[in-house]
Design an enzyme around this catalytic site. Structure first.
Site, PDB file in Angstrom:
ATOM      1  N   SER A 270       0.854  -1.193   0.000  1.00 30.18           N
ATOM      2  CA  SER A 270       0.000   0.000   0.000  1.00 30.18           C
ATOM      3  C   SER A 270       0.886   1.238   0.000  1.00 30.18           C
ATOM      4  O   SER A 270       2.106   1.144  -0.013  1.00 30.18           O
ATOM      5  CB  SER A 270      -0.898  -0.001   1.229  1.00 30.18           C
ATOM      6  OG  SER A 270      -0.108   0.278   2.363  1.00 30.18           O
ATOM      7  N   LYS A 271       0.230   2.376   0.052  1.00 33.17           N
ATOM      8  CA  LYS A 271       0.943   3.660   0.022  1.00 33.17           C
ATOM      9  C   LYS A 271       1.986   3.762   1.119  1.00 33.17           C
ATOM     10  O   LYS A 271       3.054   4.321   0.936  1.00 33.17           O
ATOM     11  CB  LYS A 271      -0.062   4.795   0.223  1.00 33.17           C
ATOM     12  CG  LYS A 271      -0.643   5.269  -1.080  1.00 33.17           C
ATOM     13  CD  LYS A 271      -1.135   6.704  -0.905  1.00 33.17           C
ATOM     14  CE  LYS A 271      -1.573   7.290  -2.198  1.00 33.17           C
ATOM     15  NZ  LYS A 271      -0.567   7.391  -3.214  1.00 33.17           N
ATOM     16  N   ARG A 272       1.652   3.190   2.297  1.00 34.91           N
ATOM     17  CA  ARG A 272       2.589   3.371   3.405  1.00 34.91           C
ATOM     18  C   ARG A 272       3.919   2.643   3.166  1.00 34.91           C
ATOM     19  O   ARG A 272       4.900   2.886   3.855  1.00 34.91           O
ATOM     20  CB  ARG A 272       1.924   3.020   4.736  1.00 34.91           C
ATOM     21  CG  ARG A 272       1.983   1.622   5.154  1.00 34.91           C
ATOM     22  CD  ARG A 272       1.051   1.352   6.320  1.00 34.91           C
ATOM     23  NE  ARG A 272       0.487   0.042   6.148  1.00 34.91           N
ATOM     24  CZ  ARG A 272       1.106  -1.068   6.478  1.00 34.91           C
ATOM     25  NH1 ARG A 272       2.289  -1.021   7.061  1.00 34.91           N
ATOM     26  NH2 ARG A 272       0.558  -2.237   6.255  1.00 34.91           N
TER      27      ARG A 272
ATOM     28  N   GLU B 156       1.204   9.087 -10.053  1.00 38.14           N
ATOM     29  CA  GLU B 156       2.096   9.824  -9.138  1.00 38.14           C
ATOM     30  C   GLU B 156       3.560   9.624  -9.511  1.00 38.14           C
ATOM     31  O   GLU B 156       4.360  10.551  -9.467  1.00 38.14           O
ATOM     32  CB  GLU B 156       1.863   9.379  -7.690  1.00 38.14           C
ATOM     33  CG  GLU B 156       0.614   9.964  -7.086  1.00 38.14           C
ATOM     34  CD  GLU B 156       0.236   9.296  -5.771  1.00 38.14           C
ATOM     35  OE1 GLU B 156      -0.182  10.006  -4.866  1.00 38.14           O
ATOM     36  OE2 GLU B 156       0.361   8.054  -5.668  1.00 38.14           O
TER      37      GLU B 156
END
Ligand code: GLU
Length: 490
Positions: free
Chosen positions: A258-260, A268
């Protein structure tokens, strides 16, 4: 496990437009693309948009933009119509309805009028009894007439597949080998929803078949769907494609990516100074390897070496540092001209300054920073001082333990010497280097302190590209004027 390929290879990337394309999705796209290229087949983009509730506006455009940016061009798909379109599922409804009717007519599917609330209640009760929650076959043995009546009354009607109550379904995954699933563990799953749209399972099978897909390469998270799909192929009398399931991608903590974990959407990445060839190189290595020691791969290397043997069966770990390292490697292997073009795109359009960067200057600067940057985004901050001077803070106009007056004296001498150098013919970076080194020695200073002072004065920052070359490019006059500014600050 690589079978000899006898049919035309037709593979597809079939994303659902439920958000921006992420690393895992693009890896699936890349492997399908590489497999198609290697086998001179076709790579197809199909948009699976039958779950209208989860659809996010703009995702189809972003998926296409992501593929284009990465250079994974498709042969058929939205905007590139081939013989098997349309390539957006919501435009293919009739095909699914025909398939549902066949399944109903053959007694392999049945309607059910259980409301979502009733289904929820059923599951709650099962949980209370310690049973695994699921659909219990409520309408499996009811008559079609009875259910047609419910439909007329306006009750929400879904169609479910009549999954055999016992037996196994088997298939050979192209990487993992033989797989076996127990049919008694599979519920009578929904194939047509109450809104008249097919579920993923049905639409996926109908389309893979009618688009003549030869191989399905998709993430491992879909492996439990494969027995359902195989049942559908069987009931519809269709030939299934071959399957290869790609390893899961985890973060370093072994949790779902995920993003984390530093994973961003492709859009992006596109905006963050990453080169598409570096990202493609990196994602190629997520769960696959060319089985030699090479880690730096071009598009052609990936195509030439792609095979199912190279796929790993264990999860791969996403490592943003390695991605950044690879980006640096690809930047360094780029020719200067391409890099200059990319650099220009990152510069503010009209720097309002007398030292405006022109191409000639840029072509001298770029080789200086090429070895150091890991992202295109780092170019502007590291070369900004060439055309915009931000005076340094007084606290960094210093040289070891010397006081302000002593520093002033050193700088005044440097101004004199640089001005004298101006009069001479030889004023290359080598001459500048000699002058600075000699001065430093004569003053009995530590080279680090002295050059640090000069750097801070001229660039306004404590980190910069190589100093002597920078002074040469900036010009001695401009450098002198900056040193003068610093003398005035002291
Ligand atoms: N629509 C599915 C997805 O979003 C496709 C899975 C498959 O390739 O079968 O990933």
């Amino acid at each position: 496990m690589d079978k000899k390929i006898t049919h035309e290879v037709r593979v597809r990337f079939a994303p659902s437009p439920t958000g921006d394309p992420h690393i895992g999705a693009m890896r699936t796209a890349l492997f399908n693309w590489a497999f198609a290229k290697k086998n001179k087949g076709k790579f197809i983009l199909r948009i699976e948009d039958t779950d209208k509730k989860r659809q996010i506006e703009g995702s189809i455009e972003n998926i296409i933009e992501g593929l284009n940016w990465l250079g994974l061009n498709y042969d058929e798909g939205p905007g590139i119509e081939g013989d098997y379109g349309p390539y957006i599922q919501s435009l293919r409804k009739n095909r699914y309805i025909d398939a549902v009717n066949k399944l109903l007519d053959d007694g392999n599917a049945y309607m059910c009028d259980l409301t979502p609330e009733e289904l929820e209640k059923m599951k709650e009760e099962q949980k209370l009894q310690g049973k695994p929650p699921g659909y219990n076959g409520y309408s499996r043995n009811r008559s079609r007439e009875d259910l047609e009546k419910s439909k007329k009354k306006g009750l929400p009607i879904v169609v479910r597949l009549k999954v055999p109550l016992s037996g196994n379904i088997e298939f050979t995954d192209l990487r993992r080998g033989p797989m076996k699933f127990d049919l008694s563990k599979i519920d009578d799953f929904v194939i047509l929803k109450a809104d008249g749209l097919p579920t993923y399972h049905l639409a996926n099978v109908v389309d893979d078949s009618s688009m003549l897909i030869s191989h399905v390469l998709r993430g491992e998270e879909w492996i439990s769907s494969t027995p359902k799909h195989l049942l559908l192929y069987k009931f519809l009398g269709l030939e299934p494609p071959s399957f290869a399931h790609l390893p899961l991608i985890f973060g370093k903590d072994k949790a779902k990516l995920s993003k984390r974990h530093g994973a961003s959407s492709i859009i992006e990445y596109q905006q963050s100074g990453l080169l598409p060839e570096a990202l493609v190189n990196y994602i190629a290595l997520l769960g696959w390897s060319p089985r030699n020691d090479k880690e730096v791969l071009s598009y052609q290397d990936i195509i030439d070496n792609f095979d199912f043997e190279g796929l790993s069966v264990s999860p791969s770990i996403f490592d943003p540092e390695k991605l950044s390292w690879l980006n640096g490697v690809h930047i360094r292997s780029m020719d200067n001209e391409t890099l200059i073009k990319l650099a220009q795109d990152t510069l503010p359009k009209e720097p309002d300054n007398k030292n405006k960067l022109n191409n000639k200057k840029l072509s001298k600067i770029i080789p200086l920073i090429k070895e150091r940057i890991k992202s295109i985004d780092e170019i502007y901050p590291s070369i900004k001082f060439f055309f915009i001077y931000t005076k340094p803070k007084k606290s960094i106009i210093k040289c070891g333990t010397l006081d302000d007056n002593e520093v002033k004296e050193i700088l005044n001498k440097l101004v004199t010497d640089l001005n004298a150098l101006l009069e001479k013919d030889n004023k290359t970076h080598a001459d500048i280097e000699k002058l600075l080194r000699d001065n430093c020695e004569n003053l009995g200073l530590k080279l680090r302190d002295y050059l640090g002072l000069v750097r801070n004065c001229i660039t306004g920052a404590e980190v910069s590209p190589p100093l002597f070359e920078s002074i040469e490019i900036l010009g001695i006059e401009e450098s002198v004027s900056r040193i003068q500014d610093c003398i005035n600050i002291l």
